[in-house]
Design an enzyme around this catalytic site. Structure first.
Site, mmCIF file in Angstrom:
data_model
loop_
_atom_site.group_PDB
_atom_site.id
_atom_site.type_symbol
_atom_site.label_atom_id
_atom_site.label_comp_id
_atom_site.label_asym_id
_atom_site.label_seq_id
_atom_site.Cartn_x
_atom_site.Cartn_y
_atom_site.Cartn_z
ATOM 1 N N HIS A 25 -100.167 29.224 -19.840
ATOM 2 C CA HIS A 25 -99.892 27.940 -18.935
ATOM 3 C C HIS A 25 -98.431 27.585 -19.430
ATOM 4 C CE1 HIS A 25 -104.221 27.130 -17.773
ATOM 5 N NE2 HIS A 25 -103.870 28.292 -17.428
ATOM 6 N N GLU A 32 -97.664 24.361 -20.275
ATOM 7 C CA GLU A 32 -97.963 23.677 -21.371
ATOM 8 C C GLU A 32 -98.160 24.384 -22.825
ATOM 9 O OE1 GLU A 32 -99.626 23.481 -18.754
ATOM 10 O OE2 GLU A 32 -100.534 21.692 -18.597
ATOM 11 N N CYS A 39 -104.762 21.196 -17.497
ATOM 12 C CA CYS A 39 -106.265 21.445 -17.285
ATOM 13 C C CYS A 39 -106.926 21.209 -18.772
ATOM 14 C CB CYS A 39 -106.344 23.011 -16.833
ATOM 15 S SG CYS A 39 -106.035 24.121 -18.436
ATOM 16 N N CYS A 59 -105.199 23.020 -21.585
ATOM 17 C CA CYS A 59 -104.129 22.242 -22.045
ATOM 18 C C CYS A 59 -104.253 21.134 -23.016
ATOM 19 C CB CYS A 59 -103.082 22.390 -20.910
ATOM 20 S SG CYS A 59 -102.424 24.109 -20.565
#
Lengths: 144, 144
Positions: B47, B49, B77, B80
């Site tokens: 992801h 992040e 999410c 993260c």
């Protein structure tokens, strides 16, 4: 779990919190191995589970690990548990409980499967060996 | 956030869900950049992040990112969010809300700071631009 414990020992030898993990596919073949590398890589996304899952995804060419199980020597933290869920694994087998950082946050009651979708969770396999490795590590750290 | 949106656009161009993130230190200097690479790397730990935080840790040689902020174009999410908490960032600024996968799970009430320790969370910055990019992406996907 035997193989995950060997990886945990390698983390110990590398002066990392000793946690190891392997991912096996539905045929029982190992497709991912990981040990904790947080200090080496300077990031919390280098937990044993993250490394094993990343390797498995690379191996199969898909982030979806449906039908796969992860064996990890320590109860996964919430970060790893979310990764496991998002990667669509079938189940988790873990060793020692982690009352401070585990996804169950120290709760001892059996995990409700409803809460985690269809993920199966089997705790406390080879827990004494995994726990002894961790305790020895932190005892050394406190002395240092 | 402008720079995070540029990274989101790059994810879009690479046929990934368009999310971008940057990490800035307490002096306001960018120390990590990331865009979503889940499909490219075949893992959910790619992801935006995760990639920005991993790069920041490498840059400063420490997984502890105290005093740092992350700017991300989409509500993080849970995976993260846990990474952000464990990496000890000071705060999160995010763009579009993510009712399905965001850590708030679609709740609209302000986040209780108690629940997230001392982490500061500032939602909905440049949200329309981030959301438009995401909507365009998924509209194309559905047509394909």
């Amino acid at each position: 779990m035997e193989k995950a414990l060997i990886l945990a020992q390698r983390a110990f030898d590398a002066d990392e919190v000793p946690v190891g993990a392997i991912v096996v596919n539905s045929q029982g073949k190992i497709i991912g191995r990981g040990r904790n590398k947080v200090e080496e890589r300077h990031t919390q996304i280098a937990h044993a589970e993250c490394n094993a899952i990343a390797q498995a995804g690379k191996k199969v060419g898909d982030w979806r690990l449906e039908g796969c199980w992860i064996y990890v020597t320590l109860e996964p933290c919430s970060l790893c548990m979310h990764l496991i869920l998002m990667s669509r694994l079938k189940g988790v087998v873990f060793g020692a409980s982690s009352p401070l950082f585990g996804f169950r946050l120290g709760l001892q009651e059996p995990l409700s499967l409803d809460k985690k979708g269809n993920l199966m969770v089997i705790p406390n396999i080879s827990a004494p060996r995994a726990a002894t490795l961790l305790k020895t590590f932190f005892k050394h750290k406190r002395k240092a």
